[in-house]
Design an enzyme around this catalytic site. Structure first.
Site, short mmCIF file in Angstrom:
data_model
loop_
_atom_site.label_atom_id
_atom_site.label_comp_id
_atom_site.label_asym_id
_atom_site.label_seq_id
_atom_site.Cartn_x
_atom_site.Cartn_y
_atom_site.Cartn_z
N GLY A 136 37.67 38.96 48.32
CA GLY A 136 38.86 37.89 49.30
C GLY A 136 39.35 38.97 50.00
N ASN A 137 40.73 38.44 50.55
CA ASN A 137 41.61 39.37 51.34
C ASN A 137 42.95 39.24 51.22
OD1 ASN A 137 42.62 37.04 52.88
ND2 ASN A 137 40.53 36.67 53.01
N ARG A 138 43.71 39.77 51.88
CA ARG A 138 45.25 40.02 51.56
C ARG A 138 46.03 39.06 52.18
NH1 ARG A 138 45.88 44.69 48.63
NH2 ARG A 138 44.39 46.22 49.06
N SER A 139 45.48 38.02 52.82
CA SER A 139 46.38 36.96 53.49
C SER A 139 47.24 36.28 52.39
CB SER A 139 45.45 35.75 54.16
OG SER A 139 46.40 34.86 54.38
#
Ligand code: CTP
Ligand code: CA
Length: 236
Positions: A33-36
């Site tokens: 995933g990512n930190r958005s």
């Protein structure tokens, strides 16, 4: 815009906005995933609602607490998780939309295989490296396919400066590569962008030329971006 009294310049316009960050399954319990945070995309959706648009938010892994005010304001919220799901939802809604804004942080790659059983820890024998394959570029596809005539396609680019170029140089190259009508370039890192309170966004056109710059809260950036998009709508 006058505080509290938004103009209705998007009345009758149908807009699709993707927000959040996609997740790509590694196995049934793990993902890449990512930190958005999704807050810029949600702010764009809220601003569009306030300006009279009919809004569909494709929400990638966003909490109910963030999307509920939008549902209450009459927006349609479609929850998705993976890039494949996001792509299907955005492309499903896009043919009816005057504007599509890709504010979601989309995973560039996904695991080539997803086992149906959890990967187990075996002491002293780490699992094989996870093989990745490239995801489709939803924004570039929308810009190339033009699912509705005259549709305004807008992308976001979170950039950091590095040895290969400044934030804006990377942004210009990306604008040319993507073919979107507008690309909102956001400097990230060192307290800027992802999760930050103050944003500084430069809006480029498809030739990489600067259209406008907007700084402030995510809502102020959202309204500045809609100002720029609205000009594209009226000029058609
Ligand atoms: N995007 C997309 N599909 C992807 C990757 C990105 O639709 N598979 C969209 C994002 O939603 C965003 C824009 O493309 O609107 C720019 O994303 P970004 O990650 O900055 O661009 P990339 O081309 O993936 O370049 P890089 O990650 O190498 O900077
Ligand atoms: Ca990317």
């Amino acid at each position: 815009h006058t505080a509290g009294v938004a103009s209705q310049d998007l009345a009758g316009r149908r807009v699709v906005i993707s927000a959040g960050g996609t997740r790509e399954a590694i196995d049934p319990v793990r993902f890449i995933g990512n930190r958005s945070s999704g807050r810029q995309g949600v702010a764009l959706a809220e601003a569009a609602c306030a300006r009279g648009a009919e809004v569909t938010l494709v929400a990638a892994n966003l909490p109910e607490s963030l999307t509920h005010p939008l549902t209450a304001a009459g927006a349609t919220v479609v929850g998705v998780s993976s890039t494949a799901e996001l792509r299907q939802a955005v492309r499903g809604a896009a043919p009816g939309a005057d504007v599509v804004v890709m504010a979601a942080a989309v995973a560039d790659f996904r695991p080539a295989r997803t086992p149906t059983a959890k990967i187990k820890k075996v002491a002293g024998a780490p699992p094989a490296p996870i093989e990745l394959v490239e995801n489709p570029d939803v924004l570039a596809e929308l810009a190339a396919d033009r699912l509705r005539a005259g549709q305004v396609v807008v992308g976001f680019a979170a950039e950091t400066g590095d040895d290969a170029g400044s934030v804006l140089e990377h942004g210009r190259a990306k604008a040319l590569r993507k073919g979107a009508d507008l690309l909102a370039v956001n400097a990230v890192g060192e307290g800027l962008g992802f999760g930050a309170e103050i944003n500084d966004v430069t809006v480029l056109d498809s030739r990489g030329e600067t259209v406008t710059s907007v700084a402030g809260s995510k809502r102020e950036v959202a309204d500045g971006l809609w100002d720029a998009i609205a000009k594209y709508l009226t000029s058609m």
